[in-house]
Scaffold this motif. Structure first.
Motif, PDB file in Angstrom:
ATOM      1  N   ALA A 163       0.833  -1.213   0.000  1.00 49.32           N
ATOM      2  CA  ALA A 163       0.000   0.000   0.000  1.00 49.32           C
ATOM      3  C   ALA A 163       0.861   1.254   0.000  1.00 49.32           C
ATOM      4  O   ALA A 163       0.563   2.229  -0.705  1.00 49.32           O
ATOM      5  CB  ALA A 163      -0.929  -0.012   1.214  1.00 49.32           C
ATOM      6  N   ALA A 164       1.950   1.239   0.773  1.00 48.81           N
ATOM      7  CA  ALA A 164       2.853   2.391   0.803  1.00 48.81           C
ATOM      8  C   ALA A 164       3.493   2.615  -0.563  1.00 48.81           C
ATOM      9  O   ALA A 164       3.594   3.752  -1.044  1.00 48.81           O
ATOM     10  CB  ALA A 164       3.922   2.184   1.868  1.00 48.81           C
ATOM     11  N   VAL A 165       3.919   1.534  -1.202  1.00 46.73           N
ATOM     12  CA  VAL A 165       4.506   1.650  -2.544  1.00 46.73           C
ATOM     13  C   VAL A 165       3.478   2.223  -3.516  1.00 46.73           C
ATOM     14  O   VAL A 165       3.791   3.089  -4.345  1.00 46.73           O
ATOM     15  CB  VAL A 165       5.017   0.283  -3.040  1.00 46.73           C
ATOM     16  N   ALA A 166       2.235   1.769  -3.413  1.00 48.09           N
ATOM     17  CA  ALA A 166       1.180   2.247  -4.314  1.00 48.09           C
ATOM     18  C   ALA A 166       0.942   3.746  -4.139  1.00 48.09           C
ATOM     19  O   ALA A 166       0.791   4.482  -5.120  1.00 48.09           O
ATOM     20  CB  ALA A 166      -0.114   1.473  -4.067  1.00 48.09           C
ATOM     21  N   VAL A 167       0.894   4.222  -2.898  1.00 45.41           N
ATOM     22  CA  VAL A 167       0.638   5.640  -2.647  1.00 45.41           C
ATOM     23  C   VAL A 167       1.800   6.499  -3.142  1.00 45.41           C
ATOM     24  O   VAL A 167       1.600   7.522  -3.813  1.00 45.41           O
ATOM     25  CB  VAL A 167       0.369   5.889  -1.143  1.00 45.41           C
ATOM     26  N   VAL A 168       3.027   6.088  -2.815  1.00 47.36           N
ATOM     27  CA  VAL A 168       4.201   6.856  -3.257  1.00 47.36           C
ATOM     28  C   VAL A 168       4.289   6.859  -4.776  1.00 47.36           C
ATOM     29  O   VAL A 168       4.503   7.914  -5.407  1.00 47.36           O
ATOM     30  CB  VAL A 168       5.485   6.287  -2.633  1.00 47.36           C
ATOM     31  N   ALA A 169       4.108   5.697  -5.396  1.00 44.84           N
ATOM     32  CA  ALA A 169       4.181   5.600  -6.856  1.00 44.84           C
ATOM     33  C   ALA A 169       3.083   6.426  -7.507  1.00 44.84           C
ATOM     34  O   ALA A 169       3.315   7.097  -8.527  1.00 44.84           O
ATOM     35  CB  ALA A 169       4.076   4.141  -7.291  1.00 44.84           C
ATOM     36  N   SER A 170       1.884   6.420  -6.931  1.00 42.66           N
ATOM     37  CA  SER A 170       0.779   7.202  -7.490  1.00 42.66           C
ATOM     38  C   SER A 170       1.071   8.689  -7.402  1.00 42.66           C
ATOM     39  O   SER A 170       0.796   9.449  -8.343  1.00 42.66           O
ATOM     40  CB  SER A 170      -0.520   6.872  -6.748  1.00 42.66           C
ATOM     41  N   THR A 171       1.616   9.126  -6.276  1.00 42.34           N
ATOM     42  CA  THR A 171       1.934  10.546  -6.104  1.00 42.34           C
ATOM     43  C   THR A 171       2.985  10.988  -7.118  1.00 42.34           C
ATOM     44  O   THR A 171       2.855  12.047  -7.749  1.00 42.34           O
ATOM     45  CB  THR A 171       2.435  10.810  -4.678  1.00 42.34           C
ATOM     46  N   VAL A 172       4.017  10.174  -7.280  1.00 44.25           N
ATOM     47  CA  VAL A 172       5.066  10.502  -8.262  1.00 44.25           C
ATOM     48  C   VAL A 172       4.487  10.510  -9.673  1.00 44.25           C
ATOM     49  O   VAL A 172       4.780  11.414 -10.477  1.00 44.25           O
ATOM     50  CB  VAL A 172       6.222   9.493  -8.154  1.00 44.25           C
TER      51      VAL A 172
END
Length: 278
Positions: A163-172
């Motif tokens: 979930a953390a990877v998804a949020v960071v990747a989405s923001t970038v």
């Protein structure tokens, strides 16, 4: 000696994420890169659109490219390589379709919430959270569609990491859609986005454990049966998007023409001097 029933039920079944070797992750990475590049191209046209309708159409196309091709298609291709020893795999078509809709909707809502280049960091972070949550929902809805011949359980730490990877990747990714405007930079951004999508998927899959006993009577459709029609639809979508982008005016040429017009136009000082001399 007989094995107690509760121990048999709790026994972890052997499963594989790379049944066909590197074919699935490499194909998934290619779809992620293609969808990301097309999505960034569409976002670039959305920023340059003169009308609200034009911006909406290009933004929806960006959501379809990034969410449908770059994210969902990558996940589906990678999931075809997921097998459980001694058990069949089948997909629920309704939940599979729902996971596709979630991926596209997550990116679309994220694009609208983030608001583009001038909206500021608070909206970008909110858009990343919304988009990331949607991507997580897509992944685990897709997993709920899988009948794996046993009970699927998850490691909560790795679920949180995915979930953390998804949020960071989405923001970038949302930031890239707002600022990237050159093809070379778009190619680099697409590479970063595609690696992030693949990383999120396999982080989430590392959380999976399938518990026995294995069942052979799974209900649903074999992923290999779904693969061909989905591949055909994905290729049609990609070709259509490519032609849509190619048929649109070249933004670099438009920008150069605008700069030339501004350079040819007399400055305010020159116009004032001409008026005084008349």
């Amino acid at each position: 000696m007989a094995v107690p029933t509760h121990d048999l039920l709790a026994q972890a079944l052997e499963h594989h994420h790379f049944t066909y070797g590197w074919l699935n992750p490499v194909m998934g990475l290619a779809f992620a890169a293609a969808g990301s590049f097309l999505g960034l191209s569409a976002s670039r046209y959305a920023r340059a659109a003169a009308s609200a309708g034009g911006r909406l159409r290009w933004t929806l196309l960006a959501a379809l490219a990034i969410g449908g091709v770059g994210i969902w298609m990558m996940h589906f291709i990678a999931m075809v390589g997921f097998t459980v020893t001694g058990a069949d795999i089948a997909y629920d078509p309704g939940l599979t379709a729902a996971s596709f809709g979630l991926a596209v909707a997550a990116v679309g809502v994220g694009l609208f919430v983030s608001g583009g280049k001038r909206a500021g960091w608070p909206r970008l972070i909110l858009g990343g959270l919304v988009c990331g949550a949607g991507v997580v929902g897509m992944h685990y809805t897709g997993m709920a569609a899988v009948a794996a011949g046993g009970r699927v359980v998850y490691d909560p730490v790795l679920v949180g990491a995915s979930a953390a990877v998804a949020v960071v990747a989405s923001t970038v990714a949302l930031r890239f859609t707002a600022v990237v405007d050159r093809r070379g930079t778009m190619a680099l951004a697409s590479a970063v986005m595609s690696v992030a999508v693949v990383g999120m998927h396999y982080t989430g899959m590392a959380a999976v454990e399938v518990q026995g006993p294995p069942r052979e009577d799974v209900s649903g459709i074999s992923p290999l049966v779904l693969l061909l029609p989905i591949l055909i639809l994905a290729m049609i979508a990609i070709v259509g998007m490519v032609f849509g982008v190619l048929a649109s005016p070249a933004l670099d040429a438009i920008s150069q023409d605008d700069n030339a017009d501004r350079n040819d136009r007399p400055s305010a000082t020159v116009r004032l001097a001409d008026a005084a001399g008349q």
